[in-house]
Design an enzyme around this catalytic site. Sequence first.
Site, PDB file in Angstrom:
ATOM      1  CG  HIS A   1      -1.856   1.173   1.382  1.00  0.00           C
ATOM      2  ND1 HIS A   1      -2.249   1.636   2.303  1.00  0.00           N
ATOM      3  CD2 HIS A   1      -2.831   1.608   0.198  1.00  0.00           C
ATOM      4  CE1 HIS A   1      -3.180   2.595   2.084  1.00  0.00           C
ATOM      5  NE2 HIS A   1      -3.500   2.538   0.857  1.00  0.00           N
TER       6      HIS A   1
ATOM      7  CG  ASP B   1       8.615  10.506 -22.067  1.00  0.00           C
ATOM      8  OD1 ASP B   1       9.798  10.269 -21.398  1.00  0.00           O
ATOM      9  OD2 ASP B   1       8.026  11.397 -21.875  1.00  0.00           O
TER      10      ASP B   1
ATOM     11  CB  ALA C   1       4.278  10.549 -22.422  1.00  0.00           C
TER      12      ALA C   1
END
Length: 139
Positions: free
Chosen positions: A20, A28, A129
């Site tokens: 957790h 990218d 990205a």
Amino acid sequence: MKKGTVLNSDISSVISRLGHTDTLVVCDAGLPIPKSATRIDMALTQGVPSFMQVLGVVTNEMQVEAVIIAEEIKQHNPQLHETLLTHLEQLQQHQGNTIEIRYTTHEQFKQQTAESQAVIRSGECSPYANIILCAGVTF
């Protein structure tokens, strides 16, 4: 042979070890990956596999409770940003939870990658990205 969606043994292994709040990066082809981070390089050539392809497979296997994204994606890659938000909305519905979206500067993002369990590099060649996925629990 593994029946699940992730056939890559390194990705499967790192996801199975997440606890957790542990984090996992999908990035990218251009994001600098810290030497201290476990690097899983999926890039074959420019654009293959895409950021969204890698993210889709990873999030099918991983419970996500929060994500961290560079603020700059909004201005410099708005189309991918919208695609990413749509994916996260669909993931929320599939998982049955709310996924917190946190924005940070690209510089802070790069620093935070060093704390992740692994960095999965896609072949994506569009700006910003990158995403840090924060592991949730399934119970």
